[in-house]
Design an enzyme around this catalytic site. Sequence first.
Site, PDB file in Angstrom:
ATOM      1  N   ASP A 130     -10.141   2.803   2.228  1.00  0.00           N
ATOM      2  CA  ASP A 130     -10.289   2.111   3.519  1.00  0.00           C
ATOM      3  C   ASP A 130     -11.018   2.995   4.536  1.00  0.00           C
ATOM      4  O   ASP A 130     -11.843   2.510   5.321  1.00  0.00           O
ATOM      5  CB  ASP A 130      -8.920   1.712   4.089  1.00  0.00           C
ATOM      6  CG  ASP A 130      -8.357   0.458   3.426  1.00  0.00           C
ATOM      7  OD1 ASP A 130      -9.139  -0.323   2.860  1.00  0.00           O
ATOM      8  OD2 ASP A 130      -7.126   0.269   3.477  1.00  0.00           O
ATOM      9  N   ALA A 146      -0.878   1.238  15.499  1.00  0.00           N
ATOM     10  CA  ALA A 146      -0.221   2.367  14.829  1.00  0.00           C
ATOM     11  C   ALA A 146       0.426   1.923  13.519  1.00  0.00           C
ATOM     12  O   ALA A 146       1.442   2.478  13.097  1.00  0.00           O
ATOM     13  CB  ALA A 146       0.810   3.006  15.761  1.00  0.00           C
ATOM     14  N   LYS A 197       0.813  -1.226   0.000  1.00  0.00           N
ATOM     15  CA  LYS A 197       0.000   0.000   0.000  1.00  0.00           C
ATOM     16  C   LYS A 197       0.849   1.281   0.000  1.00  0.00           C
ATOM     17  O   LYS A 197       0.491   2.263  -0.648  1.00  0.00           O
ATOM     18  CB  LYS A 197      -0.952   0.003   1.202  1.00  0.00           C
ATOM     19  CG  LYS A 197      -2.099  -0.997   1.077  1.00  0.00           C
ATOM     20  CD  LYS A 197      -3.055  -0.861   2.268  1.00  0.00           C
ATOM     21  CE  LYS A 197      -4.221  -1.821   2.131  1.00  0.00           C
ATOM     22  NZ  LYS A 197      -5.205  -1.639   3.220  1.00  0.00           N
ATOM     23  N   GLY A 256     -15.187  -6.065  11.092  1.00  0.00           N
ATOM     24  CA  GLY A 256     -14.227  -5.779  10.032  1.00  0.00           C
ATOM     25  C   GLY A 256     -14.708  -6.161   8.643  1.00  0.00           C
ATOM     26  O   GLY A 256     -14.240  -5.603   7.642  1.00  0.00           O
ATOM     27  N   ASN A 285      -0.681   2.513  21.176  1.00  0.00           N
ATOM     28  CA  ASN A 285       0.040   1.402  20.558  1.00  0.00           C
ATOM     29  C   ASN A 285       1.006   0.769  21.537  1.00  0.00           C
ATOM     30  O   ASN A 285       1.503   1.408  22.458  1.00  0.00           O
ATOM     31  CB  ASN A 285       0.810   1.891  19.323  1.00  0.00           C
ATOM     32  CG  ASN A 285       1.210   0.746  18.417  1.00  0.00           C
ATOM     33  OD1 ASN A 285       0.438  -0.187  18.218  1.00  0.00           O
ATOM     34  ND2 ASN A 285       2.421   0.789  17.870  1.00  0.00           N
ATOM     35  N   ARG A 286       1.249  -0.529  21.308  1.00  0.00           N
ATOM     36  CA  ARG A 286       2.237  -1.271  22.105  1.00  0.00           C
ATOM     37  C   ARG A 286       3.584  -0.561  22.020  1.00  0.00           C
ATOM     38  O   ARG A 286       4.240  -0.322  23.018  1.00  0.00           O
ATOM     39  CB  ARG A 286       2.297  -2.692  21.526  1.00  0.00           C
ATOM     40  CG  ARG A 286       3.184  -3.652  22.229  1.00  0.00           C
ATOM     41  CD  ARG A 286       3.011  -5.027  21.645  1.00  0.00           C
ATOM     42  NE  ARG A 286       3.365  -5.120  20.227  1.00  0.00           N
ATOM     43  CZ  ARG A 286       3.295  -6.216  19.502  1.00  0.00           C
ATOM     44  NH1 ARG A 286       2.860  -7.333  20.038  1.00  0.00           N
ATOM     45  NH2 ARG A 286       3.639  -6.221  18.233  1.00  0.00           N
TER      46      ARG A 286
HETATM   47  P1  NDP Z   1       0.534  -3.442  10.611  1.00  0.00           P
HETATM   48  O1  NDP Z   1       1.314  -4.715  10.586  1.00  0.00           O
HETATM   49  O2  NDP Z   1       1.015  -2.259   9.865  1.00  0.00           O
HETATM   50  O3  NDP Z   1       0.325  -2.992  12.150  1.00  0.00           O
HETATM   51  C1  NDP Z   1       0.025  -3.954  13.129  1.00  0.00           C
HETATM   52  C2  NDP Z   1      -0.312  -3.244  14.429  1.00  0.00           C
HETATM   53  O4  NDP Z   1      -0.761  -4.242  15.357  1.00  0.00           O
HETATM   54  C3  NDP Z   1       0.852  -2.530  15.100  1.00  0.00           C
HETATM   55  O5  NDP Z   1       0.370  -1.353  15.715  1.00  0.00           O
HETATM   56  C4  NDP Z   1       1.307  -3.547  16.160  1.00  0.00           C
HETATM   57  O6  NDP Z   1       1.941  -2.944  17.280  1.00  0.00           O
HETATM   58  C5  NDP Z   1      -0.015  -4.112  16.575  1.00  0.00           C
HETATM   59  N1  NDP Z   1       0.033  -5.452  17.185  1.00  0.00           N
HETATM   60  C6  NDP Z   1       0.267  -6.626  16.560  1.00  0.00           C
HETATM   61  N2  NDP Z   1       0.155  -7.654  17.428  1.00  0.00           N
HETATM   62  C7  NDP Z   1      -0.174  -7.109  18.640  1.00  0.00           C
HETATM   63  C8  NDP Z   1      -0.430  -7.657  19.929  1.00  0.00           C
HETATM   64  N3  NDP Z   1      -0.379  -8.969  20.155  1.00  0.00           N
HETATM   65  N4  NDP Z   1      -0.752  -6.789  20.928  1.00  0.00           N
HETATM   66  C9  NDP Z   1      -0.808  -5.462  20.707  1.00  0.00           C
HETATM   67  N5  NDP Z   1      -0.569  -4.887  19.499  1.00  0.00           N
HETATM   68  C10 NDP Z   1      -0.259  -5.706  18.473  1.00  0.00           C
HETATM   69  O7  NDP Z   1      -0.940  -3.869  10.121  1.00  0.00           O
HETATM   70  P2  NDP Z   1      -2.075  -2.934   9.446  1.00  0.00           P
HETATM   71  O8  NDP Z   1      -2.103  -1.653  10.137  1.00  0.00           O
HETATM   72  O9  NDP Z   1      -1.935  -2.941   7.979  1.00  0.00           O
HETATM   73  O10 NDP Z   1      -3.398  -3.812   9.767  1.00  0.00           O
HETATM   74  C11 NDP Z   1      -3.849  -3.980  11.102  1.00  0.00           C
HETATM   75  C12 NDP Z   1      -5.029  -4.930  11.111  1.00  0.00           C
HETATM   76  O11 NDP Z   1      -6.151  -4.354  10.421  1.00  0.00           O
HETATM   77  C13 NDP Z   1      -4.730  -6.259  10.401  1.00  0.00           C
HETATM   78  O12 NDP Z   1      -5.297  -7.321  11.156  1.00  0.00           O
HETATM   79  C14 NDP Z   1      -5.441  -6.127   9.062  1.00  0.00           C
HETATM   80  O13 NDP Z   1      -5.835  -7.363   8.528  1.00  0.00           O
HETATM   81  C15 NDP Z   1      -6.661  -5.278   9.469  1.00  0.00           C
HETATM   82  N6  NDP Z   1      -7.247  -4.533   8.350  1.00  0.00           N
HETATM   83  C16 NDP Z   1      -8.553  -4.776   8.053  1.00  0.00           C
HETATM   84  C17 NDP Z   1      -9.163  -4.071   7.033  1.00  0.00           C
HETATM   85  C18 NDP Z   1     -10.606  -4.329   6.743  1.00  0.00           C
HETATM   86  O14 NDP Z   1     -11.090  -3.908   5.675  1.00  0.00           O
HETATM   87  N7  NDP Z   1     -11.339  -4.961   7.641  1.00  0.00           N
HETATM   88  C19 NDP Z   1      -8.439  -3.078   6.206  1.00  0.00           C
HETATM   89  C20 NDP Z   1      -7.054  -2.893   6.633  1.00  0.00           C
HETATM   90  C21 NDP Z   1      -6.492  -3.623   7.660  1.00  0.00           C
HETATM   91  P3  NDP Z   1       3.532  -2.599  17.261  1.00  0.00           P
HETATM   92  O15 NDP Z   1       3.672  -1.334  16.460  1.00  0.00           O
HETATM   93  O16 NDP Z   1       3.858  -2.445  18.691  1.00  0.00           O
HETATM   94  O17 NDP Z   1       4.201  -3.787  16.609  1.00  0.00           O
END
Ligand code: NDP
Length: 288
Positions: free
Chosen positions: A110, A137, A73, A248, A160-161
């Site tokens: 989105d 984040a 993206k 979602g 965020n974590r």
């Molecule tokens: P990224 O990989 O860019 O970000 C993941 C985020 O999740 C980070 O903030 C990370 O924190 C956090 N995270 C992951 N595991 C944990 C945990 N166990 N506890 C706490 N925080 C956690 O992903 P995206 O932003 O692209 O997507 C996020 C979610 O949204 C995905 O599941 C994706 O499938 C969903 N999504 C759904 C859409 C829809 O249309 N329904 C559209 C777009 C996304 P840290 O920074 O600390 O690692």
Amino acid sequence: MSQSLTGAGRVAGVVGAPVRHSLSPLIHNAWISAAGLDAAYVPFSPSETGFKALVEGFRGGAICGLNVTLPFKEEALALADAPSAAAQAAGAANLLLFNEDGRIVADNTDGAGLLAAFAQQAPGFDPAVAPVVILGAGGAARGAAAAFLAAGAPQVRILNRTVARAEAIAARLGDRVTALGLDQAEAAFAGAGAVINATSAGLSGEGVLDVPLAATPADCVVMDMVYKPLRTPFLVEAETEGRRIVDGLAMLIGQAVPSFTAFFGISPPSGVDVRALALKTLGLSERI
Ligand code: NDP
């Protein structure tokens, strides 16, 4: 895909790595078929270094456009000649359109999909009334923050974590955005109109978020971007606390609507239940 695709057919697609589990071909081809269009929507899965070559190959209109999913993206936005304000604010594009003059237009639907999901599943919710809390984040969180700011949210609290990533988004999006750690959730939930899980925690039931949803106001709407399972542990807890919920899958279908219109020049036809089709493909029911 059209039942009788001809050489004059219009082609769009989705690109991701992996793309195997994308529901977009199912959704768009159901609409294409119901509308009787001479068109097809196909998946593309280049190598992680092959995205640019694929996009450049379509420059000039070999196909009309692409939806873009992980991990491309941000690269999609960088390759575009004409990014929309929504794509720029989100820092990412989920939609590329290939103009005949060779220009590539980028957009991000989105945010529109997220707001459409709220409108559909939490009727009467007004994004401009109360602070919105976003957990996460990554790219999805940044896009959600930008969409809620554009919709008039008085404040967006990003938790965020890794706090530094939340701070980076706040620095880009301005002084209506604050950054906090997940451990500050209880304070952040005070007065919130909506809480959105934009982390990948909860995906396939793994890594459940430990935040006190009971501390949200009684009229707060709780949303989870994860849709497998449809009722994530996060949403189940919210329902147990009596909160209205948004899932979602509604967002996924919501972002597909403006994409379809951009590709094919018409709104998706009514009378085809793409949510039911998606649930069946995912092996889910409305209660799971
Ligand atoms: P990224 O990989 O860019 O970000 C993941 C985020 O999740 C980070 O903030 C990370 O924190 C956090 N995270 C992951 N595991 C944990 C945990 N166990 N506890 C706490 N925080 C956690 O992903 P995206 O932003 O692209 O997507 C996020 C979610 O949204 C995905 O599941 C994706 O499938 C969903 N999504 C759904 C859409 C829809 O249309 N329904 C559209 C777009 C996304 P840290 O920074 O600390 O690692």
